[in-house]
Design a protein around this motif. Structure first.
Motif, PDB file in Angstrom:
ATOM      1  N   SER A 127      64.915  15.845  69.752  1.00 36.49           N
ATOM      2  CA  SER A 127      65.864  15.096  69.512  1.00 36.49           C
ATOM      3  C   SER A 127      65.859  13.722  68.873  1.00 36.49           C
ATOM      4  CB  SER A 127      66.319  14.764  71.047  1.00 36.49           C
ATOM      5  OG  SER A 127      65.276  14.178  71.681  1.00 36.49           O
ATOM      6  N   GLU A 129      64.317  11.865  64.918  1.00 32.37           N
ATOM      7  CA  GLU A 129      64.070  12.059  63.562  1.00 32.37           C
ATOM      8  C   GLU A 129      63.282  11.056  63.069  1.00 32.37           C
ATOM      9  OE1 GLU A 129      64.017  13.662  60.663  1.00 32.37           O
ATOM     10  OE2 GLU A 129      64.899  15.289  61.474  1.00 32.37           O
ATOM     11  N   ALA A 134      63.803   8.801  56.304  1.00 35.14           N
ATOM     12  CA  ALA A 134      65.210   9.025  56.007  1.00 35.14           C
ATOM     13  C   ALA A 134      65.997   7.546  55.133  1.00 35.14           C
ATOM     14  CB  ALA A 134      65.928   9.401  57.027  1.00 35.14           C
ATOM     15  N   TYR A 139      68.644   5.195  51.104  1.00 36.45           N
ATOM     16  CA  TYR A 139      68.840   3.939  50.407  1.00 36.45           C
ATOM     17  C   TYR A 139      68.287   3.895  49.093  1.00 36.45           C
ATOM     18  CZ  TYR A 139      71.449   2.248  54.419  1.00 36.45           C
ATOM     19  OH  TYR A 139      72.201   1.999  55.547  1.00 36.45           O
ATOM     20  N   HIS A 149      72.149  -3.796  59.328  1.00 33.00           N
ATOM     21  CA  HIS A 149      71.778  -3.443  60.718  1.00 33.00           C
ATOM     22  C   HIS A 149      71.389  -2.011  60.546  1.00 33.00           C
ATOM     23  CE1 HIS A 149      76.071  -3.790  60.554  1.00 33.00           C
ATOM     24  NE2 HIS A 149      76.067  -2.467  61.150  1.00 33.00           N
ATOM     25  N   THR A 150      70.996  -1.276  59.531  1.00 31.98           N
ATOM     26  CA  THR A 150      70.550   0.111  59.652  1.00 31.98           C
ATOM     27  C   THR A 150      69.449   0.289  60.682  1.00 31.98           C
ATOM     28  OG1 THR A 150      71.435   0.245  57.479  1.00 31.98           O
ATOM     29  CG2 THR A 150      70.123   2.135  58.337  1.00 31.98           C
ATOM     30  N   SER A 153      70.064  -0.490  64.386  1.00 27.08           N
ATOM     31  CA  SER A 153      70.764   0.760  64.870  1.00 27.08           C
ATOM     32  C   SER A 153      69.988   1.890  65.064  1.00 27.08           C
ATOM     33  CB  SER A 153      72.082   1.033  64.103  1.00 27.08           C
ATOM     34  OG  SER A 153      72.658  -0.284  63.845  1.00 27.08           O
ATOM     35  N   ALA A 157      68.914   4.448  68.447  1.00 26.09           N
ATOM     36  CA  ALA A 157      69.030   5.874  68.879  1.00 26.09           C
ATOM     37  C   ALA A 157      67.473   6.393  69.029  1.00 26.09           C
ATOM     38  CB  ALA A 157      69.575   6.503  67.408  1.00 26.09           C
ATOM     39  N   THR A 160      66.617   5.345  72.727  1.00 25.73           N
ATOM     40  CA  THR A 160      67.267   6.023  73.636  1.00 25.73           C
ATOM     41  C   THR A 160      66.987   7.481  73.811  1.00 25.73           C
ATOM     42  OG1 THR A 160      69.031   4.648  72.908  1.00 25.73           O
ATOM     43  CG2 THR A 160      69.843   6.532  74.488  1.00 25.73           C
ATOM     44  N   GLY A 161      66.549   8.456  72.704  1.00 25.18           N
ATOM     45  CA  GLY A 161      66.271   9.589  72.832  1.00 25.18           C
ATOM     46  C   GLY A 161      64.947   9.730  73.645  1.00 25.18           C
TER      47      GLY A 161
ATOM     48  N   MET B 132      78.468   3.637  55.178  1.00 26.16           N
ATOM     49  CA  MET B 132      77.146   4.018  54.762  1.00 26.16           C
ATOM     50  C   MET B 132      75.996   3.830  55.664  1.00 26.16           C
ATOM     51  SD  MET B 132      75.192   2.792  51.516  1.00 26.16           S
ATOM     52  CE  MET B 132      75.843   3.811  50.036  1.00 26.16           C
ATOM     53  N   ILE B 133      76.123   2.739  56.638  1.00 25.05           N
ATOM     54  CA  ILE B 133      75.269   2.527  57.596  1.00 25.05           C
ATOM     55  C   ILE B 133      75.191   3.722  58.829  1.00 25.05           C
ATOM     56  CG2 ILE B 133      74.380   1.080  59.487  1.00 25.05           C
ATOM     57  CD1 ILE B 133      75.382  -1.168  57.751  1.00 25.05           C
ATOM     58  N   VAL B 136      73.651   6.965  57.341  1.00 25.11           N
ATOM     59  CA  VAL B 136      72.252   6.938  57.539  1.00 25.11           C
ATOM     60  C   VAL B 136      71.746   6.921  58.877  1.00 25.11           C
ATOM     61  CG1 VAL B 136      70.219   5.611  57.109  1.00 25.11           C
ATOM     62  CG2 VAL B 136      72.062   5.695  55.373  1.00 25.11           C
ATOM     63  N   VAL B 137      72.475   6.339  59.620  1.00 25.63           N
ATOM     64  CA  VAL B 137      72.002   6.518  61.049  1.00 25.63           C
ATOM     65  C   VAL B 137      72.125   8.025  61.781  1.00 25.63           C
ATOM     66  CG1 VAL B 137      72.465   5.711  63.552  1.00 25.63           C
ATOM     67  CG2 VAL B 137      72.510   4.178  62.020  1.00 25.63           C
ATOM     68  N   ASN B 139      71.458  10.343  60.138  1.00 27.10           N
ATOM     69  CA  ASN B 139      70.400  11.166  59.606  1.00 27.10           C
ATOM     70  C   ASN B 139      69.259  10.815  59.881  1.00 27.10           C
ATOM     71  OD1 ASN B 139      70.793  13.101  57.140  1.00 27.10           O
ATOM     72  ND2 ASN B 139      72.606  12.049  56.766  1.00 27.10           N
ATOM     73  N   THR B 140      69.133   9.430  60.606  1.00 25.63           N
ATOM     74  CA  THR B 140      67.908   9.352  61.283  1.00 25.63           C
ATOM     75  C   THR B 140      67.731   9.583  62.695  1.00 25.63           C
ATOM     76  OG1 THR B 140      68.678   6.851  62.044  1.00 25.63           O
ATOM     77  CG2 THR B 140      67.509   6.887  59.800  1.00 25.63           C
ATOM     78  N   SER B 141      68.868   9.970  63.225  1.00 22.83           N
ATOM     79  CA  SER B 141      68.801  10.790  64.450  1.00 22.83           C
ATOM     80  C   SER B 141      69.075  12.303  64.263  1.00 22.83           C
ATOM     81  CB  SER B 141      69.783  10.403  65.542  1.00 22.83           C
ATOM     82  OG  SER B 141      70.989   9.798  64.617  1.00 22.83           O
ATOM     83  N   SER B 142      68.360  13.196  65.083  1.00 25.09           N
ATOM     84  CA  SER B 142      68.364  14.568  65.046  1.00 25.09           C
ATOM     85  C   SER B 142      69.564  15.005  65.698  1.00 25.09           C
ATOM     86  CB  SER B 142      67.172  15.146  66.015  1.00 25.09           C
ATOM     87  OG  SER B 142      67.076  16.501  65.759  1.00 25.09           O
ATOM     88  N   ALA B 176      71.560   9.650  71.975  1.00 26.13           N
ATOM     89  CA  ALA B 176      70.659   8.959  71.207  1.00 26.13           C
ATOM     90  C   ALA B 176      71.562   8.544  70.031  1.00 26.13           C
ATOM     91  CB  ALA B 176      69.352   9.615  70.818  1.00 26.13           C
ATOM     92  N   LEU B 177      72.409   9.649  69.488  1.00 26.68           N
ATOM     93  CA  LEU B 177      73.078   9.289  68.456  1.00 26.68           C
ATOM     94  C   LEU B 177      74.352   8.351  68.758  1.00 26.68           C
ATOM     95  CD1 LEU B 177      74.139   9.811  65.362  1.00 26.68           C
ATOM     96  CD2 LEU B 177      75.275  11.879  66.346  1.00 26.68           C
ATOM     97  N   ALA B 179      74.291   6.152  70.938  1.00 28.17           N
ATOM     98  CA  ALA B 179      73.783   4.841  71.378  1.00 28.17           C
ATOM     99  C   ALA B 179      73.526   4.279  69.979  1.00 28.17           C
ATOM    100  CB  ALA B 179      72.410   4.817  72.212  1.00 28.17           C
ATOM    101  N   GLY B 180      72.922   4.965  68.869  1.00 23.61           N
ATOM    102  CA  GLY B 180      72.660   4.373  67.567  1.00 23.61           C
ATOM    103  C   GLY B 180      73.949   3.735  66.895  1.00 23.61           C
ATOM    104  N   MET B 183      75.476   0.804  68.498  1.00 25.49           N
ATOM    105  CA  MET B 183      74.749  -0.304  68.030  1.00 25.49           C
ATOM    106  C   MET B 183      75.076  -0.798  66.795  1.00 25.49           C
ATOM    107  SD  MET B 183      72.863  -2.611  68.867  1.00 25.49           S
ATOM    108  CE  MET B 183      71.343  -2.547  69.978  1.00 25.49           C
ATOM    109  N   SER B 184      75.378   0.147  65.942  1.00 25.98           N
ATOM    110  CA  SER B 184      75.775  -0.139  64.676  1.00 25.98           C
ATOM    111  C   SER B 184      77.184  -0.621  64.446  1.00 25.98           C
ATOM    112  CB  SER B 184      75.813   1.155  63.437  1.00 25.98           C
ATOM    113  OG  SER B 184      76.834   2.018  63.904  1.00 25.98           O
TER     114      SER B 184
END
Lengths: 175, 204
Positions: A127, A129, A134, A139, A149-150, A153, A157, A160-161, B132-133, B136-137, B139-142, B176-177, B179-180, B183-184
């Motif tokens: 759950s 990554e 990434a 980027y 703020h990438t 954020s 995630a 939380t996971g 864009m952010i 990317v978020v 893509n950084t979460s599964s 999780a996604l 939440a991400g 937050m963004s």
């Protein structure tokens, strides 16, 4: 009930894809063979990375350093309901995909796949990554330098996971 | 970064081994660790090929394009500054679909394409914008539907039912996604709050 559902997902998914392929007049078996060859390539590609990282993680464990680190962070992990065995996984997960795979492997072999630690580790692996990878690839690929703020954020995630993996593993598997 | 992490792990192991007297164990661990990597990859080879084969059928039968269309209303809400039917939106949806299906090999090039299109459409120079952010978020979460890697490892270690973690993974990764993304949105709003914007114009 949720466990039964989990059992059905894979075969249902496979059947759906094959039937959909047949209806779309795709030569499903030829197609399958092409894909399977890709699988061979992917496996060959991750092998060197995994060798390097699994050797490193196994050394870390044999030296006793992994246990020391785990003990230091045990109160933090237990405070949020996570078994202490997943501490190294939580640290490495956002950084390296193969590295975290190596750690999940070592957690599963030490504790068993259906133990609480094993389940939580599996759920974390499934759950979250490789966040930093990434971010760097995406980027970096388009030359964006100010990523605003990438990171906070994305790490929200991840965090939380991880915390939820502990809580939900208890809920779903009655542990 | 991996260069430093890898070197760090090995050096720490060696230093620790000197103090704990575990040097013989560490030296054999180096070889056995490398060996077990081979065992894992070989052990997972069948499942890996099976999975990739099935996914190729999904790709060839244009199932992926269908799914991309299906999820696009949701993506439009998440990235409102992209044109609803533009190139950028299309690439974003294809990338998200590839991620949902666990097509790692296809997801990255599609994702890079999406990044280029977002940059072009939003006329960005070197600073990321909200869309864009958020992309990317995501893509950084599964967002993978079937946790194949975890399940394959579980199979190797005798799990009674390797895929039984799937529903739990769904709930966890969606939360999780969410939440991400929240937050963004929150951080984006903070940065663009009226007070800040006014101060910035004053400086200028």
């Amino acid at each position: 009930m949720p466990e039964k559902l989990g059992d059905c997902i894979m075969p249902a998914f496979a059947a759906f894809i094959i039937i959909y392929g047949l209806f779309s007049r795709v030569s499903v078996f030829d197609c399958f063979l092409n894909g399977a060859k890709d699988g061979l390539k992917t496996s060959a590609n991750i092998l060197p990375t995994l060798i390097g990282l699994l050797a490193a993680v196994t050394m870390l464990r044999a030296s006793g350093a992994l246990e020391a680190l785990t003990n230091v962070l045990k109160p933090v992990a237990n405070a949020v309901g996570l078994p202490e065995q997943v501490v190294p996984l939580a640290l490495l997960r956002p950084v390296s995909g193969s590295g975290s795979m190596a750690i999940v492997e070592s957690i599963l072999s030490e504790n068993g796949a259906d133990s609480f630690a094993g389940r939580v580790a599996s759920v974390i692996q499934g759950s979250t990554e490789t966040t930093f990878y990434a971010v760097a690839v995406y980027y970096g690929g388009v030359g964006i330098k100010n990523i605003a703020h990438t990171i906070p954020s994305a790490l929200t995630a991840d965090l939380t996971g991880m915390v939820l993996s502990g809580i939900l593993a208890k809920v779903f598997f009655g542990m | 970064m991996m260069n430093y992490i890898w070197a760090f792990i090995i050096i720490v192991s060696l230093i620790f081994a000197v103090f704990t007297g575990n040097i013989p164990a560490v030296s054999s661990a180096m070889i056995s660790g490398a060996q077990s990597a081979v065992e894992i990859v070989l052990g997972l080879l069948g499942a890996m090929c099976m999975w990739n084969g099935l996914m190729k059928i999904a790709e060839e039968s244009r199932l992926t394009g269908k799914i991309a269309k299906l999820i696009s209303p949701l993506i439009r809400r998440i990235m409102p500054d992209l044109k609803p039917h533009g190139e950028a939106m299309n690439a974003v949806c294809m990338n998200i679909t590839a991620n949902l299906l666990g097509l790692g090999n296809a997801a990255t090039p599609l994702g890079l394409c999406a990044m280029r299109e977002i940059k072009k459409e939003c006329r960005l120079t070197d600073r990321a914008n909200d869309s864009m952010i958020r992309f990317v978020v995501m893509n950084t979460s599964s967002i993978q539907l079937i946790p194949t890697t975890a399940a394959m490892l579980r199979m190797r270690h005798g799990a009674a039912s390797p895929f039984d973690i799937t529903p739990c993974v769904w709930v966890t990764s969606s939360a999780a996604l969410a939440a991400g993304l929240l937050m963004s949105i929150l951080l984006g709003a903070l940065k663009e709050s009226p007070g800040r914007a006014a101060r910035r114009t004053n400086h200028a």
